[in-house]
Design an enzyme around this catalytic site. Sequence first.
Site, mmCIF file in Angstrom:
data_model
loop_
_atom_site.group_PDB
_atom_site.id
_atom_site.type_symbol
_atom_site.label_atom_id
_atom_site.label_comp_id
_atom_site.label_asym_id
_atom_site.label_seq_id
_atom_site.Cartn_x
_atom_site.Cartn_y
_atom_site.Cartn_z
ATOM 1 N N SER A 85 1.031 -1.286 0.015
ATOM 2 C CA SER A 85 0.063 -0.055 -0.007
ATOM 3 C C SER A 85 0.892 1.236 0.152
ATOM 4 O O SER A 85 0.223 2.220 0.183
ATOM 5 C CB SER A 85 -0.733 0.143 1.268
ATOM 6 O OG SER A 85 -2.003 -0.762 0.814
ATOM 7 N N LYS A 88 -0.232 3.734 -2.727
ATOM 8 C CA LYS A 88 -0.861 4.850 -2.405
ATOM 9 C C LYS A 88 -0.522 6.127 -2.101
ATOM 10 O O LYS A 88 -1.036 7.214 -2.514
ATOM 11 C CB LYS A 88 -1.896 4.502 -1.272
ATOM 12 C CG LYS A 88 -2.760 3.331 -1.197
ATOM 13 C CD LYS A 88 -3.470 3.010 0.083
ATOM 14 C CE LYS A 88 -4.696 2.009 -0.394
ATOM 15 N NZ LYS A 88 -4.016 0.560 -0.273
ATOM 16 N N SER A 335 -5.991 2.996 4.651
ATOM 17 C CA SER A 335 -5.657 2.367 3.522
ATOM 18 C C SER A 335 -6.681 1.700 2.685
ATOM 19 O O SER A 335 -6.598 0.557 2.526
ATOM 20 C CB SER A 335 -4.610 1.475 3.895
ATOM 21 O OG SER A 335 -3.756 0.922 2.960
#
Length: 498
Positions: A85, A88, A335
């Site tokens: 993640s 992101k 997230s």
Amino acid sequence: MPYQYVKFGLLCCLTILLSFIPIHIKNEDKPVQVRDEKNTMEVRIGEVLKDQRLQGAIAGISVRAADTGEVIFDHFGDIRLRPASNMKLLTSAAALSVLGENYRLKTEVLTEGMVVGNILQGNVYLKGKGDPTLLKQDFDTFAKEIKKNGISMIQGDIVGDDSWYDSIRYSEDLPWSDETEYYGAQVSALTASPNEDFDAGTVIVNIKPGKKIGDFAQVSLHPKTDYVTLVNRIRTNNEPVSEEDESYKVYREHGTNTIVLEGTVSMSIIRERKWVPVWEPSLFALDLFRQSLLKQGIVHVGKIRMGFTPPTANVLYTHESMPLSELLNPFMKLSNNGHGEILVKEMGKRIKGEGSWEMGLDVMKSELSHLGMDVETMVIRDGSGISHVNLIPANEISRLLFNIQSKPWFPVFLNSLPVGGVSDRKIGGTLRNRMNEGISKERTRAKTGTITTVTSLAGYVEAKSGKTLIFSILINNVLDEEDAKEIEDRIVEILAES
């Protein structure tokens, strides 16, 4: 006399003569500094990387000075690794740069019909334009706005329109096993969320124990909908609750909206909640809209279906999401994978006229290049990081985090990052249960990342010296992700102590 003896004698004489010549070394500008090698950042991080739990794994680490961008620590920083993640970070930076911090996603209610008396003669269209934050109360508002137009009956179809994006629901590398996990929900331009975590395309299954041992558990859905069917096979027992090993499982059968609950639940629990993605979220949103119309007493005579809004349709009501500056908080702090993929498709729609992963990632790569990243050394397959094919070097992540500090939207980006050791999930996010002790607590703003065999952490930490350090830690091929997170936290603690 042999030549070698003559040569030796001359060298001896030269050495004796030189011993009488005074030698002066001027060192006024560069005083001698004694360095404690055991306490340098490099040595301490090096010791952490010797941890046996990293045996067979690979760690890419990059640390930069926030004021100059100078790399002050590098361990495999140019090796491409799976970011999880931490992807992101790239998506949010690109979205802020392309769309702007005040950008809002829209939903429209339209009609091509005529109002005769209190009857709308014609179809009503619910057109989604990517908003992942629609809640049940928003659909209630849509219905109230129709009623304000004096409409109490619709003679025509209620049509859902999700054509703002393409019809591909899953990113290219999403594993089949993630289809029934909340973080693997389908991506659609018309969708709905069950609560203000905004996990679009999911419902919450509430589970309570039965009234006595042996009874079936009490289960319900939020929001209430007939679009999903629950098959409850959970029985109530009196066994102690184990956080490590749940005694029940909840899953959706592939290709259906049948959610199966199996196992046992303890009498000692108050309530359990499970987020489960639906199959075809556009129809789920349309069902919530239908419920809201009925709630407002609006009679419907016609079909409920998916379709396309004709260009001649008139707008009855337009709903706008929160601005991107606010949407980034649940996206980054919690997230949220779906938000990442929606932002990718929205960038593609706005810049290239096509809401697809292909066009969106094209725009994203172009913008990241403008932000100083070397996209030629990366593999970018999605906006969330759920793919195991994504590959980014740690040095490129830290480079991005340095470069964007000069952007006008940087405060929004920084505020969206989880704060280490802060228990409030709206602030601490995915770091709320980490960095609870030590100097790094509340000094660290960073994005976490976890997929199977991978953990990552990247962001900013305020060091004891008063300087801010930028860091990127990518750890791949681990056997235990929790162990790797402990190692990440130890590295950040060393940075904070510097």
